[in-house]
Scaffold this motif. Structure first.
Motif, mmCIF file in Angstrom:
data_model
loop_
_atom_site.group_PDB
_atom_site.id
_atom_site.type_symbol
_atom_site.label_atom_id
_atom_site.label_comp_id
_atom_site.label_asym_id
_atom_site.label_seq_id
_atom_site.Cartn_x
_atom_site.Cartn_y
_atom_site.Cartn_z
ATOM 1 N N SER A 1 -6.534 2.735 6.723
ATOM 2 C CA SER A 1 -5.211 3.344 6.877
ATOM 3 C C SER A 1 -5.222 4.574 7.780
ATOM 4 C CB SER A 1 -4.667 3.752 5.510
ATOM 5 O OG SER A 1 -5.461 4.785 4.942
ATOM 6 N N SER B 1 1.268 7.384 -8.362
ATOM 7 C CA SER B 1 0.712 8.280 -7.345
ATOM 8 C C SER B 1 -0.734 8.600 -7.704
ATOM 9 C CB SER B 1 1.514 9.574 -7.292
ATOM 10 O OG SER B 1 1.315 10.319 -8.490
ATOM 11 N N TYR C 1 -3.337 1.382 -7.562
ATOM 12 C CA TYR C 1 -2.626 2.173 -6.562
ATOM 13 C C TYR C 1 -3.030 1.745 -5.151
ATOM 14 C CZ TYR C 1 -1.105 6.108 -3.734
ATOM 15 O OH TYR C 1 -0.523 6.869 -2.767
ATOM 16 N N GLU D 1 -1.824 -1.801 -3.949
ATOM 17 C CA GLU D 1 -0.428 -1.802 -3.518
ATOM 18 C C GLU D 1 -0.303 -1.184 -2.124
ATOM 19 O OE1 GLU D 1 3.588 -2.767 -4.196
ATOM 20 O OE2 GLU D 1 1.866 -3.158 -5.487
ATOM 21 N N LYS D 2 -0.973 -0.058 -1.933
ATOM 22 C CA LYS D 2 -0.850 0.655 -0.655
ATOM 23 C C LYS D 2 -1.569 -0.068 0.479
ATOM 24 C CE LYS D 2 1.671 3.777 -2.479
ATOM 25 N NZ LYS D 2 3.122 3.776 -2.180
ATOM 26 N N SER D 3 -2.646 -0.787 0.161
ATOM 27 C CA SER D 3 -3.385 -1.477 1.218
ATOM 28 C C SER D 3 -2.550 -2.585 1.836
ATOM 29 C CB SER D 3 -4.684 -2.059 0.665
ATOM 30 O OG SER D 3 -4.417 -3.131 -0.222
ATOM 31 N N GLU E 1 0.680 -2.650 1.865
ATOM 32 C CA GLU E 1 1.735 -1.982 2.620
ATOM 33 C C GLU E 1 1.226 -1.598 4.010
ATOM 34 O OE1 GLU E 1 3.322 1.345 0.534
ATOM 35 O OE2 GLU E 1 3.978 0.171 -1.198
ATOM 36 N N GLU E 2 -0.024 -1.122 4.047
ATOM 37 C CA GLU E 2 -0.599 -0.747 5.341
ATOM 38 C C GLU E 2 -0.732 -1.963 6.257
ATOM 39 O OE1 GLU E 2 -1.448 2.162 6.716
ATOM 40 O OE2 GLU E 2 -0.592 3.173 4.961
#
Length: 877
Positions: free
Chosen positions: A96, A618, A631, A634-636, A638-639
């Motif tokens: 990211s 968070s 967490y 989910e963010k990976s 999105e990236e």
């Protein structure tokens, strides 16, 4: 995730290059390298995420307390979890370009806590060979073993009278094995072991015992024992000729809820000159066949087996026995149970004679509710020169009660104090000397079972011949099989049949070696407070004792049905009363290694981050490795899938418009979509060019008449799902919502499909090309909104379907993993079509899993086409 073909990586590079070129102008060679590294990090991220999911699922299963595991398993899982959590954070940061310092600090902190757990893997802290009991407490099990830890607790914390003596530490045991070089030799012998072959267990056990017996105790250990013995001579005032001791086993884990009843040796009435050899005999008993079998069944593996010993002044008992602070078969009754015989205790615990039995009120009054006085025509007594001998007991003493009311009152008072201190029912061995002084010899948790009194009262089943009835129930239940008559005390049970009924004159803990195979046990003599009865309750083997003539009433080889609830044995098979044998109690829960896993799992397994849309989703609210995973996962995505959203018209994540019941998005690595559509913001089925995705979608796309969910055909299942969603703790299984988007990373031959719907999570990874050896499908499914039983049924139903389809399958808790590989591309496509159908149906399957029968029923119905893709039963319209 398996390595991508170079063409896929190159296509990814081209895609990412187009996206980022508008954002910044850098040399193409640098961009090429940057995007290779970016996708390589995403691949590593997914690998570690998958491994952590497996670790968590496996830990959840082990924490149920039934499966075998040892210290090496805990060490391995802790190490792997720490590694993959650090790798997860590192890969995310590189992928990211964003630092997550809070998560880095948390993972480091959790790693430190896990390292502390690794330091508690059973190594003794004590570097001395003996300890006096006033310096021993229950927290010192690793130093002195279970029995000595409990004796020290009774003496130092409660002031309960125990024999004078000292604890020989597990450090002494390890010093002996180290000096003699026994570890490697024992490991070689154990390579031959087969847990289900009593003959092999017996041979290996005898070989190891010879190794230990032929080795010399180190001089410093022997000197420490002799010095402690001299100190005990002075304390008792008996001198070297007058002091005799009992040397009793005290293994790590012994006398916990995992009783080890009768598995290890006690050497009684040992003179001063025999202490070292008696100690060696106790250590040798680690490898008797019954002890090896017990450890195999309960999962107490070699690396956590450490033996201490209790060296106690010999109590020259006039009467001995066992006290249960609750009746083992009627725990709801407000009585305790005392069994007693003249002389030393082994005749009680080994079931040599049927004892006097007293049921006593637990209200402290000492009121005797019932008493049964046996004919006690012999006893075990100390021999003048050391050791023991059997002596006759003549009338009227043989038929008189062993205990008077005053002794019963005092025993009851001690027992209730011990139970209150430990906070659980207790199994207590005791002795009373010639002067009337009571000594408590050991205390351990008591295993309780309920028996079916109604069946005993109801009378025999009509139409079936009762061969014998009577006796006392040691473990309720029923079993059927051929009779095996144990006639020889040296029997190695190598020819005991699977599913046999063991019949013997006396109960004995040596029968441990066949408890995995036995359907039931019946004996002429024995006591519910004996060692074998405790083992029967631990392992759920229906057992009736004291039937007097069962060895004469039953013929070897004939099929009988034992009803241990009622104390009856029928000729032949009585199907009506035979039920599923209950699963044994989760005995691992009381072992030190289980507690170690529980401590470590507390830093790994719980999930606090539930809803990605919540303000609490968070890094600041992460507390465990599972939280970090949740967490970053989910963010990976999105990236990875926001690349196309950042720059208009460059074809990043495209929304799939199809009747799936899913919010599906596609990222094309090259040739996965029809040329000209790779830049579109949304695509249809007709735009799919990826061979594996097209096959999967052909199984998933719903027709106009199909609904995107299972009908709630089972109201109990529907309510189970509803209640779990409303009431389940977010930290527990079933409390995890995975989000709503599903993603497909595709090329013409490759597919990685991540389906996330509510509480369910599925990953499918596939390569489908012309080269057979490169073709594979891997599939994983986890989660659910129902209770753990229904979730496990669902994954077993899925596993059954996949197994029938030719997949290699593994089920862990509520997760199923499957693999299919090295097949023609047409075969791969066929499997993907069926997987597509299965994915549609399984999302709401929890509601269908109303019973064990529904597992096989679902699999059969699905494979025969009994459900449409929406999950509705075709038979029901």
């Amino acid at each position: 995730m398996p390595k991508m073909e170079s063409e896929i990586l190159n296509n990814l590079i081209k895609l990412c290059y187009r996206i980022f070129r508008k954002q910044r102008q850098i040399p193409q060679e640098d961009e090429n390298l940057a995007f290779r590294e970016k996708y390589a990090e995403f691949t590593k991220f997914l690998e570690s995420n998958t491994e952590l999911l497996k670790i968590i699922s496996d830990m959840e299963v082990k924490l149920e307390g039934h499966e075998v595991f040892g210290t090496s398993y805990v060490k391995s899982q802790i190490t792997r979890a720490a590694f993959h959590s650090m790798r997860l954070v590192d890969s995310f940061e590189k992928m990211s370009g964003k630092k997550v310092p809070l998560l880095t600090e948390l993972v480091d902190e959790i790693g430190a806590r896990l390292s502390e757990c690794l330091e508690l893997t059973g190594e003794t802290k004590s570097q001395v060979f003996v300890l006096p009991y006033d310096r021993v407490s229950k927290e010192m099990e690793y130093e002195v073993g279970g029995k000595s830890a409990n004796l020290g607790e009774l003496k130092s914390k409660l002031g309960i009278p125990v024999p004078r003596g000292f604890a020989i530490t597990t450090h002494a045991f390890r010093a002996f094995f180290d000096a003699a070089g026994l570890w490697n030799e024992i490991a070689k012998k154990k390579m031959m072991l087969s847990p289900d072959d009593p003959g092999v267990i017996s041979q290996v056990g005898e070989d190891i015992q010879r190794l230990i017996s032929g080795s010399e105790i180190p001089g410093d250990v022997a000197e420490a024992l002799e010095k402690a013995h001299r100190n005990l001579e002075e304390e008792t005032g008996l001198g070297p000729d007058g002091l005799f001791v009992a040397v009793r086993s005290s293994a790590v884990g012994e006398d916990s809820e995992l009783s080890f009843a009768g598995q290890y040796a006690t050497v009684l009435n040992v003179p001063a000159g025999g202490l070292v050899e008696a100690y060696k005999a106790v250590l040798t008993s680690l490898y008797t066949p019954r002890a090896i079998s017990y450890r195999y069944i309960t999962g107490v593996v070699s690396e956590q087996t450490a033996m201490g010993a209790a060296c106690l002044e010999m109590v020259r008992a006039r009467v001995s026995g066992v006290l249960f602070t609750r009746h083992p078969l009627h725990p709801a009754s407000d009585t305790l149970l005392i069994n007693a015989l003249w002389g030393l205790g082994p005749y009680v615990v080994d079931g040599v004679l049927s004892p006097d039995s007293f049921e006593v009120a637990r209200d402290g009054s000492g009121r005797i509710v019932s008493r049964t006085i046996a004919d006690k025509n012999r006893k075990l007594a100390p021999a003048p020169e050391g050791g023991t001998r059997e002596e006759p007991v003549f009338p009227p003493e043989s038929t008189s009660p062993c205990l008077d009311d005053a002794a019963i009152q005092r025993l009851t008072e001690y027992a209730l104090r011990i139970e209150e201190h430990y906070g659980a029912p207790q199994d207590i061995e005791w002795a009373i000397d010639g002067e009337g002084s009571i000594r408590i010899l050991q205390a351990r948790p008591l295993v309780l079972k309920d028996t079916d009194e109604a069946r005993r009262i109801a009378g025999p089943e009509p139409g079936y011949e009762v061969l014998i009835e009577g006796g006392v129930t040691a473990m309720p239940g029923t079993g059927c099989g051929p009779v095996f008559l144990a006639e020889d005390d040296e029997e190695d049970f190598s020819d005991f049949p699977e599913g046999g009924v063991l019949v013997a004159a006396h109960s004995s803990p040596r029968f441990m070696v066949v408890m995995r195979k036995a359907q039931a046990i019946a004996t002429d003599f024995g006591s519910v407070t004996g060692h074998m009865a405790a083992l029967s309750r631990e392992f759920g083997v229906p057992t009736v004792l004291s039937m007097k003539t069962v060895t004469k009433a039953l013929m070897p080889g004939e099929t009988v049905t034992v009803d241990a609830h009622a104390g009856r044995v029928y000729r032949g098979r009585v199907e009506k009363i035979l039920g599923e044998r209950p699963r044994p109690a989760p005995v691992m829960k009381s072992t030190p290694v289980y507690q170690l896993l529980k401590r470590a799992a507390g830093h790994i397994v719980p999930l606090n981050l539930v809803n990605p849309k919540s303000p609490g989703f968070s890094p600041r609210h992460c507390a465990t490795i599972h939280d970090v995973m949740r967490y970053l996962h989910e963010k990976s995505y999105e990236e990875m899938f926001s690349l196309g959203d950042k720059v208009s018209g460059l074809g990043g994540a495209a929304k799939l418009n199809a009747r799936l019941g899913l919010d599906a998005h596609i990222i094309d690595l090259g040739d996965g979509l029809v040329r000209g559509r790779e830049d579109a913001g949304d695509v249809g089925i007709e735009d799919i060019q990826s061979r594996p995705l097209a096959a999967l979608l052909s199984g998933m796309v719903l027709s106009q008449g199909e609904r995107p969910q299972v009908r709630p055909v089972d109201m109990q299942g529907f309510l189970s799902v509803l209640s779990e969603q409303v009431l389940a703790s977010p930290k527990g299984p079933g409390g995890e919502r995975f989000g709503e988007k599903s993603f497909a990373i595709v090329s013409d031959k490759y597919l990685n499909f991540s389906s996330r719907v509510g509480y369910h999570y599925a990953i499918l990874d596939c390569f489908c090309g012309a080269t057979i050896n490169k073709n594979y499908i891997t599939f994983a499914f986890k989660g659910g909104a129902a209770d753990p039983v229904r979730r496990n049924r669902r994954v077993r139903a899925i596993a059954m379907v996949l197994s029938r389809m030719g997949f290699t399958v593994a089920v862990t808790g509520d997760r199923v993993d499957a693999r299919f590989q090295k097949m023609e591309p047409d075969e791969i496509e066929q499997k993907l079509v069926i997987l597509g159908k299965l994915l549609q149906i399984t999302r709401q399957m929890d509601m269908l899993m109303s019973s064990e029968a529904s597992v096989a029923a679902f699999a059969e119905k699905f494979l025969s086409g009994g459900y449409d893709r929406g999950g509705a039963s075709r038979e029901r319209g």
